[in-house]
Design an enzyme around this catalytic site. Structure first.
Site, mmCIF file in Angstrom:
data_model
loop_
_atom_site.group_PDB
_atom_site.id
_atom_site.type_symbol
_atom_site.label_atom_id
_atom_site.label_comp_id
_atom_site.label_asym_id
_atom_site.label_seq_id
_atom_site.Cartn_x
_atom_site.Cartn_y
_atom_site.Cartn_z
ATOM 1 N N PHE B 8 0.854 -1.185 0.000
ATOM 2 C CA PHE B 8 0.000 0.000 0.000
ATOM 3 C C PHE B 8 0.891 1.236 0.000
ATOM 4 O O PHE B 8 0.788 2.124 0.820
ATOM 5 C CB PHE B 8 -0.926 -0.035 1.232
ATOM 6 C CG PHE B 8 -2.105 0.905 1.141
ATOM 7 C CD1 PHE B 8 -3.039 0.790 0.117
ATOM 8 C CD2 PHE B 8 -2.285 1.899 2.102
ATOM 9 C CE1 PHE B 8 -4.119 1.662 0.053
ATOM 10 C CE2 PHE B 8 -3.370 2.768 2.039
ATOM 11 C CZ PHE B 8 -4.289 2.651 1.009
ATOM 12 N N ILE B 11 2.104 2.935 -5.595
ATOM 13 C CA ILE B 11 1.288 2.242 -6.589
ATOM 14 C C ILE B 11 0.019 1.678 -5.945
ATOM 15 O O ILE B 11 -1.088 1.826 -6.484
ATOM 16 C CB ILE B 11 2.099 1.110 -7.277
ATOM 17 C CG1 ILE B 11 3.261 1.701 -8.083
ATOM 18 C CG2 ILE B 11 1.209 0.232 -8.160
ATOM 19 C CD1 ILE B 11 2.869 2.565 -9.256
ATOM 20 N N VAL B 147 7.146 -3.383 -17.183
ATOM 21 C CA VAL B 147 8.029 -2.803 -18.199
ATOM 22 C C VAL B 147 7.372 -1.559 -18.773
ATOM 23 O O VAL B 147 6.252 -1.621 -19.279
ATOM 24 C CB VAL B 147 8.320 -3.807 -19.338
ATOM 25 C CG1 VAL B 147 9.164 -3.155 -20.433
ATOM 26 C CG2 VAL B 147 9.016 -5.045 -18.799
ATOM 27 N N GLY B 202 12.386 14.108 -7.109
ATOM 28 C CA GLY B 202 11.865 12.812 -6.678
ATOM 29 C C GLY B 202 11.859 11.754 -7.772
ATOM 30 O O GLY B 202 11.265 10.697 -7.620
ATOM 31 N N LYS B 220 14.245 -4.869 -17.303
ATOM 32 C CA LYS B 220 13.156 -4.821 -18.278
ATOM 33 C C LYS B 220 13.527 -5.573 -19.557
ATOM 34 O O LYS B 220 12.684 -6.221 -20.175
ATOM 35 C CB LYS B 220 12.770 -3.374 -18.538
ATOM 36 C CG LYS B 220 12.105 -2.784 -17.282
ATOM 37 C CD LYS B 220 12.090 -1.291 -17.261
ATOM 38 C CE LYS B 220 11.377 -0.798 -15.995
ATOM 39 N NZ LYS B 220 11.527 0.647 -15.802
HETATM 40 N N1 LIG Z 1 6.300 3.929 -8.655
HETATM 41 C C1 LIG Z 1 6.196 3.695 -9.943
HETATM 42 O O1 LIG Z 1 6.046 4.597 -10.730
HETATM 43 C C2 LIG Z 1 6.216 2.276 -10.449
HETATM 44 C C3 LIG Z 1 6.020 2.013 -11.810
HETATM 45 C C4 LIG Z 1 6.010 0.682 -12.255
HETATM 46 C C5 LIG Z 1 6.234 -0.341 -11.357
HETATM 47 N N2 LIG Z 1 6.443 -0.047 -10.038
HETATM 48 C C6 LIG Z 1 6.682 -1.151 -9.112
HETATM 49 O O2 LIG Z 1 5.586 -1.272 -8.237
HETATM 50 C C7 LIG Z 1 6.028 -1.720 -6.967
HETATM 51 C C8 LIG Z 1 5.531 -0.774 -5.915
HETATM 52 O O3 LIG Z 1 6.087 0.483 -6.138
HETATM 53 P P1 LIG Z 1 5.775 1.726 -5.194
HETATM 54 O O4 LIG Z 1 6.294 2.910 -5.884
HETATM 55 O O5 LIG Z 1 4.370 1.680 -4.800
HETATM 56 O O6 LIG Z 1 6.704 1.409 -3.928
HETATM 57 P P2 LIG Z 1 6.478 1.879 -2.431
HETATM 58 O O7 LIG Z 1 5.821 3.215 -2.419
HETATM 59 O O8 LIG Z 1 7.750 1.707 -1.739
HETATM 60 O O9 LIG Z 1 5.421 0.842 -1.846
HETATM 61 C C9 LIG Z 1 5.747 -0.462 -1.519
HETATM 62 C C10 LIG Z 1 4.750 -0.945 -0.498
HETATM 63 O O10 LIG Z 1 4.980 -2.318 -0.226
HETATM 64 C C11 LIG Z 1 4.808 -2.516 1.168
HETATM 65 N N3 LIG Z 1 5.499 -3.698 1.639
HETATM 66 C C12 LIG Z 1 6.794 -3.851 2.028
HETATM 67 N N4 LIG Z 1 7.020 -5.103 2.426
HETATM 68 C C13 LIG Z 1 5.840 -5.758 2.320
HETATM 69 C C14 LIG Z 1 5.429 -7.066 2.602
HETATM 70 N N5 LIG Z 1 6.278 -7.974 3.073
HETATM 71 N N6 LIG Z 1 4.134 -7.398 2.381
HETATM 72 C C15 LIG Z 1 3.258 -6.504 1.896
HETATM 73 N N7 LIG Z 1 3.587 -5.230 1.624
HETATM 74 C C16 LIG Z 1 4.875 -4.863 1.821
HETATM 75 C C17 LIG Z 1 5.335 -1.272 1.795
HETATM 76 O O11 LIG Z 1 4.733 -1.163 3.048
HETATM 77 P P3 LIG Z 1 5.449 -0.377 4.225
HETATM 78 O O12 LIG Z 1 5.335 1.043 3.868
HETATM 79 O O13 LIG Z 1 4.617 -0.772 5.399
HETATM 80 O O14 LIG Z 1 6.855 -0.896 4.288
HETATM 81 C C18 LIG Z 1 4.835 -0.215 0.830
HETATM 82 O O15 LIG Z 1 3.548 0.195 1.177
HETATM 83 C C19 LIG Z 1 7.538 -1.780 -7.026
HETATM 84 O O16 LIG Z 1 7.947 -3.101 -7.240
HETATM 85 C C20 LIG Z 1 7.869 -0.907 -8.213
HETATM 86 O O17 LIG Z 1 9.053 -1.303 -8.850
HETATM 87 C C21 LIG Z 1 6.435 1.227 -9.579
#
Ligand SMILES: NC(=O)c1ccc[n+]([C@@H]2O[C@H](COP(=O)([O-])OP(=O)(O)OC[C@H]3O[C@@H](n4cnc5c(N)ncnc54)[C@H](OP(=O)(O)O)[C@@H]3O)[C@@H](O)[C@H]2O)c1
Lengths: 149, 332
Positions: B8, B11, B147, B202, B220
């Protein structure tokens, strides 16, 4: 090239065989029956070969089966390439090899990260080898080579 | 269908907001669609009746939802007990272990739960294992967001290029490096300064090596090579050179010759990520934080798609994957 064929049926087909076998792609062919000189007919053709070597092999094989090549001209397809090199790089190591340097531009030559733009003409068949050589040399000198997509 | 969201963060939250916004559409496809759980690193929020997505979409943390949040709750149990039909994986990427996403995906597939992942770690490490696992268990494994985020690459390939043989794929697969290189191109700034600005905005992490050393782009390339070109690619098979050594002077020299320097990932017999000269009129020559993917095929010849490779827009891909699965699963 212009071939001189014995003026008998089936000769043209026979002449085309070595060309096909060596990967030659025939672009045009003119069988000029008016230019019969004695028992021989002249055939002029333009073909595309994958490499110089395959063209030469074709010639050897034609002569081998009794077809003489009365005239031949090679036009080597060239490719125009631009690459950028960041870091130290010795140009001497790449000259020769059918390569023609069209233009070189240097930026910051005395700094730690000099930068050079190389605009060259390379025979089409040598492009891959040219890139490999560049990368090899760059690796030795820890330079960065940037090639076109 | 009952959906469980793992992660959460950026994304995850934006996904829930999009679900809230598009709930009518989702319900029109599947009357029984509901979000039953949200898992974070701290625990699991669960309601068998379905969570209130409108309320959820306004929260910073899943634990603020109320007593339905169980600290220490486990996703594994959740999946094994059949409490979900589909899991959306939005956990942090780890390309060394794939965790926690890898275990979630394995457990889901083994228990007949369909998977939509935005986390690419598990696919970079175990693409073929997971694909086979999905097949064996009759599950869908979808990964459009992994990707070039919002760009419909796998959907395009699956739906629109069914008869084509893909000869080569090349792409600008990392928005951060493209932002940096574009800034150097348009403003003539140094690499260091451009990186600093990307960090301030950022776009880049404090430790930027994941982006600028081409690691992200190489991940990718691995997924594209496996998923679209049927290769058996691993991360170490991708030759990789980042943009650290690209100087302002090089960008300037390239520009004067009609090129931009871009970090390009190439999938063919020699998969590679490296800075390349892209002609200014080439379709891959996109600027800012845009991504672009260029297909070369036997029939269509060339197709390029361009769009956002990160950010909120990513949820478009995630939601499309979810809808595709709903459409296939729901018998009307
Ligand atoms: N951001 C982008 O633009 C983007 C684009 C494409 C793909 N992605 C991919 O999407 C994924 C998420 O990205 P994000 O930007 O949302 O990252 P993020 O903001 O760091 O969110 C990751 C979330 O995962 C949670 N988490 C950590 N360990 C966990 C566990 N064991 N079980 C369940 N939840 C857990 C974290 O919770 P806590 O806060 O409680 O630790 C955090 O809420 C990544 O793999 C990223 O590469 C991101």
């Amino acid at each position: 090239m212009t071939l001189s064929l014995p003026d008998r049926p089936g000769q043209l087909l026979k002449a085309l065989e070595p060309i096909a076998k060596n990967g030659g792609n025939i672009i045009s062919i003119v069988h000029d029956r008016n230019k019969v000189s004695g028992e021989y007919a002249l055939v002029s053709l333009i073909a595309d070969f994958p490499s110089k070597e395959s063209f030469r092999e074709t010639r050897r094989e034609l002569e081998g089966i009794g077809i003489s090549v009365v005239k031949s001209e090679e036009v080597v397809a060239k490719e125009d390439l631009t690459v950028i090199v960041i870091g130290r790089f010795n140009l001497d190591k790449i000259v020769g090899r059918g390569l023609r340097i069209i233009d070189v531009e240097l930026s910051n030559p005395s700094s730690e990260k000099p930068c050079m733009k190389l605009h060259v003409e390379v025979p089409k068949e040598a492009v891959k080898g040219f890139y490999n050589l560049l990368h090899e040399l760059a690796e030795k000198e820890k330079a960065l080579i940037i090639t076109p997509v | 269908m009952k959906l469980l969201l793992a992660g959460f963060g950026f994304i995850g939250k934006n996904f829930i907001r999009a679900v809230n916004e598009k709930i009518t559409l989702l319900k029109s496809v599947d009357r029984d669609f509901k979000v039953v759980g949200v898992a974070t690193s701290q625990g699991v929020l669960y309601s068998s009746r379905g969570l209130d997505v409108d309320k959820l979409s306004r929260l910073e943390k899943a634990s603020q939802y109320g007593e339905e949040f169980e600290f220490g709750g486990s996703v594994k149990e959740f999946l094994e007990e059949g409490d979900a039909d589909i899991i959306v994986v939005a956990t942090p990427t780890n390309i060394e272990t794939g965790e926690p996403g890898l275990t979630y995906i394995r457990t889901a597939l083994k228990n007949g739960v369909d998977v939509v992942t935005a986390d690419k770690g598990p696919l970079v490490l175990e693409f073929w294992e997971l694909t086979r696992l999905a097949e064996r268990n009759g599950c869908y494994l979808m990964y459009e967001a992994t990707v070039a985020a919002a760009l419909p690459i796998f959907s395009l390939y699956r739906e629109c290029l069914q008869a084509d043989r893909i000869i080569r794929i090349s792409g600008i697969l990392n928005g951060t490096t493209n932002y940096i290189l574009s800034k150097m191109f348009f403003e003539g700034t140094s690499f260091e300064l451009s990186l600093k600005e990307a960090q301030e905005r950022g776009y880049a992490e404090k430790d930027p090596s994941y982006d600028i050393d081409g690691i992200d782009a190489a991940c990718k390339v691995v997924i594209l090579g496996n998923a679209i070109m049927g290769k058996k690619l691993r991360f170490k098979d991708v030759k990789r050179r980042g943009i650290r050594d690209v100087t302002q002077e090089a960008v300037e020299l390239a520009k004067r010759s009609g090129y931009a320097i871009k970090l390009v990932g190439v999938v063919d017999d020699e998969p590679e990520v490296s800075p390349r000269l892209v002609p200014l009129r080439h379709p891959l020559c996109v600027h800012g934080n845009l991504n672009a993917v260029h297909f070369e095929t036997d029939l269509a010849k060339e197709i390029t798609i361009i769009g956002y490779g990160a950010g909120k827009e990513t949820v478009s891909a995630v939601l499309n994957d979810v809808l595709s699965i709903l459409k296939k699963r729901v018998i009307r």
